[in-house]
Design a protein around this motif. Structure first.
Motif, PDB file in Angstrom:
ATOM      1  N   ASP A   1      41.827  44.098  51.304  1.00  0.00           N
ATOM      2  CA  ASP A   1      43.226  43.748  51.027  1.00  0.00           C
ATOM      3  C   ASP A   1      43.554  43.741  49.532  1.00  0.00           C
ATOM      4  O   ASP A   1      44.717  43.746  49.139  1.00  0.00           O
ATOM      5  CB  ASP A   1      43.601  42.408  51.665  1.00  0.00           C
ATOM      6  N   PHE A   2      42.531  43.780  48.691  1.00  0.00           N
ATOM      7  CA  PHE A   2      42.731  43.844  47.240  1.00  0.00           C
ATOM      8  C   PHE A   2      43.523  45.095  46.850  1.00  0.00           C
ATOM      9  O   PHE A   2      44.224  45.096  45.845  1.00  0.00           O
ATOM     10  CB  PHE A   2      41.363  43.818  46.542  1.00  0.00           C
ATOM     11  N   VAL A   3      43.438  46.132  47.675  1.00  0.00           N
ATOM     12  CA  VAL A   3      44.189  47.369  47.412  1.00  0.00           C
ATOM     13  C   VAL A   3      45.687  47.060  47.313  1.00  0.00           C
ATOM     14  O   VAL A   3      46.400  47.694  46.548  1.00  0.00           O
ATOM     15  CB  VAL A   3      43.910  48.422  48.515  1.00  0.00           C
ATOM     16  N   GLU A   4      46.155  46.076  48.063  1.00  0.00           N
ATOM     17  CA  GLU A   4      47.573  45.705  48.064  1.00  0.00           C
ATOM     18  C   GLU A   4      47.900  44.573  47.096  1.00  0.00           C
ATOM     19  O   GLU A   4      49.043  44.414  46.688  1.00  0.00           O
ATOM     20  CB  GLU A   4      48.017  45.306  49.477  1.00  0.00           C
ATOM     21  N   THR A   5      46.898  43.760  46.718  1.00  0.00           N
ATOM     22  CA  THR A   5      47.168  42.544  45.935  1.00  0.00           C
ATOM     23  C   THR A   5      46.674  42.589  44.497  1.00  0.00           C
ATOM     24  O   THR A   5      46.921  41.647  43.742  1.00  0.00           O
ATOM     25  CB  THR A   5      46.540  41.324  46.635  1.00  0.00           C
ATOM     26  N   ALA A   6      45.998  43.632  44.116  1.00  0.00           N
ATOM     27  CA  ALA A   6      45.428  43.719  42.764  1.00  0.00           C
ATOM     28  C   ALA A   6      46.518  43.617  41.699  1.00  0.00           C
ATOM     29  O   ALA A   6      47.624  44.134  41.884  1.00  0.00           O
ATOM     30  CB  ALA A   6      44.674  45.038  42.598  1.00  0.00           C
TER      31      ALA A   6
END
Length: 159
Positions: free
Chosen positions: A11-16
């Motif tokens: 989910d880091f792909v969306e929240t970075a």
């Protein structure tokens, strides 16, 4: 000197804090593109100019990557969804400033070809984020060049 990065999830792909997203289309179908990304890991240097070495580790659950200039990555594959998505997290690197990094390749049918979306999701101190935004044009050019080379490689494999 190599150092361990923060272990982040997909989910880091969306929240970075810093996300660079690039897209391109290729003639090859999603299945062929996915094979080149996820199954022919050692073939990356043949089409991605910045990559000098890429090899699978941990029975394919990880990768070891070396780039021109000496940057090294030890990665964990986070998603391997045939013809749809390939994503990996950098666990250890000698690249300065970065604290967390995930790269995701999304594939979608585009006529008889494939639409690729590469997301470079990273975290680091404020100067790192600024530096990434400044090098965005260069990363975009490297992505486009790599995708064109991959498309040529896949076309010649079909010939």
């Amino acid at each position: 000197m190599a150092r361990r990065l923060r272990p982040v999830a997909l989910d880091f792909v969306e929240t970075a804090p810093t996300r660079l997203v690039f897209t391109a289309e290729v003639v090859a179908p999603p299945q062929a593109v996915y094979r080149a990304l996820a199954e022919d890991v050692t073939g990356w240097p043949a089409w991605f100019g910045a990559v000098t070495t890429c090899r699978p580790t941990a029975g394919g659950a990880g990768r070891e990557v070396r780039l021109k200039g000496g940057v090294r990555f030890q990665e964990t594959v986070l998603a391997a969804e045939p013809a749809e998505r390939y994503a990996y997290r950098v666990d250890v690197t000698n690249a300065p400033g970065v604290r967390a990094l995930v790269e995701e390749w999304r594939l979608a049918p585009a006529g008889t070809g494939t639409r690729l979306r590469w997301t470079f999701a990273a975290a680091g101190p404020a100067p790192f984020g600024t530096a990434l935004r400044l090098v965005r044009p260069g990363l975009g050019r490297a992505f486009r060049d790599a995708v064109r080379a991959l498309d040529r490689r896949l076309a010649s494999a079909d010939a």
